[in-house]
Design an enzyme around this catalytic site. Structure first.
Site: not given
Ligand code: MRU
Length: 353
Positions: A238, A45-47, A88, A197, A248-249
């Site tokens: 994201d 996960r993470g963009a 996603r 996370q 973002n999250k």
């Molecule tokens: O749902 P996730 O864990 O994929 O969400 C991740 C985030 O919100 C991160 O902050 C974002 O993707 C940036 S990662 C460098």
């Protein structure tokens, strides 16, 4: 550096982020649908990491194809791209990476290359996306370090670290960059309900690096700021709309509002591949909603009674006016974002993927 994801001959290997920090185990995906499932279920996960995984999954799927002609291969390729695109919806790096793979396929096919050459080209493109992401994070870290005071207490939300990218991280890249420049940094990591996370992944990464780390639950950041114990907030993204509004999250927006209330600079760190000039503002960013179980349960333990309705948006949007700057691999962009972000792409047209 942490091995988030790697391509081996007939597999895509990724550390299982659902299991950290209790277990350090690796998932080996042998097919494109397995990679798509790993993205959807948050093994990875993470963009930026999602973008890399999709590109590697596409290259793997095409590599395994038995098609002998370009047309049949193209049909298979497009199906695999659709599969990845359905994983996603919010992280724009996913769609950016798929577009890059489509361009690579089209260029290769138009040049009259053989099926084997097209497969090689897609492998190379996926690896380039991976390697460029690490380089971007390092550049972001170097630029971002400049806004970090010599003795800094930094709050971050979710995990925008090595695990969320091909390596080094965006928000955590800024923290690592500051530490490399000799600054004294202490980090507060928001726990980040519901998937944790921050508590599980950010704290794990920072502790491994020997960086002073304090975990707080999400509802503690206001009290912490009010006590004057935060100098800077830095988070990942994201998707950043053309006007600077940033998805973002979930919980990031609340942190940004609190930071404004307490006069604390709030920075976003993200590569240009996270900036989506085709999305005019935050209202147009699709927000993923995830399963109720993430809220009602922690692991196998049920916290909430059956029968209650659950709302579980994975992301929120922070309006651009709360953002002090957007730290990218090309420098730090400031308001008015509609102009500065557009200029960032114009200046570098031709050099960007
Ligand atoms: O749902 P996730 O864990 O994929 O969400 C991740 C985030 O919100 C991160 O902050 C974002 O993707 C940036 S990662 C460098």
């Amino acid at each position: 550096m942490l091995p988030t994801i790697a391509r081996e001959a007939d597999t895509v290997v990724m550390i299982d982020q659902r299991k950290l920090p209790a277990q350090e185990i690796y998932v080996r995906c042998k097919t494109a649908p397995e990679v798509a499932r790993a993205i959807k279920t948050m093994v990875i996960r993470g963009a930026p990491a999602i973008g890399v995984a999709a590109a590697m999954g596409i290259a793997l799927g095409v590599r395994r194809s038995k098609s002998t002609g370009t047309q049949k291969l193209a049909a298979e390729f497009h199906k695999i791209c659709e599969l990845m695109a359905a994983t996603r919806p919010t992280a724009v790096n996913l769609f950016w990476a798929i577009e890059r793979m489509k361009r690579a396929f089209a260029e290769s096919a138009q040049a009259g290359q053989s099926v084997d050459q097209i497969k090689d080209r897609l492998d190379a493109e996926a690896q380039a996306i991976h390697d460029e992401d690490v380089a971007s994070c390092r550049a972001m870290g170097a630029y971002g370090a400049e806004v970090v005071p010599a003795d800094a207490r930094i709050l971050t939300h979710c995990n925008a670290g090595a695990l969320a990218t091909a390596g080094y991280g965006t928000a955590l890249g800024v923290i690592r960059g500051a530490v490399e420049k000799g600054k004294r940094v202490a980090v507060f990591a928001d726990e980040t309900r519901p998937f944790l996370q921050g508590a599980r992944l950010t704290a794990w990464e920072l502790v491994r690096d020997g960086i002073d780390t304090t975990i707080i639950t999400d509802n503690m950041s206001g009290a912490l700021m009010r006590q004057g114990r935060v100098d800077l907030v830095v988070v990942g993204a994201d998707r950043i709309a053309a006007n600077g509004d940033t998805a973002n999250k979930i919980g990031t927006y609340g942190v940004a509002v609190l930071a404004r209330q307490h006069d604390i600079p709030f920075y976003v760190a993200a590569p240009l591949s996270t900036i989506d000039l085709d999305t005019p503002d935050g209202r147009h960013i699709p927000i993923e909603e995830r399963s109720a179980r993430e809220v009602t349960h922690v692991g196998s333990s049920q916290l909430a009674p059956a029968g209650a309705r659950i709302w579980n948006p994975a992301f929120d949007v922070t309006p651009h006016e709360l953002i002090a700057g957007i730290i990218t691999e090309r420098g730090i962009f400031r308001a008015p974002y509609t102009e500065s972000l557009k200029r960032a792409f114009e200046q570098h047209a031709g050099t960007l993927g």
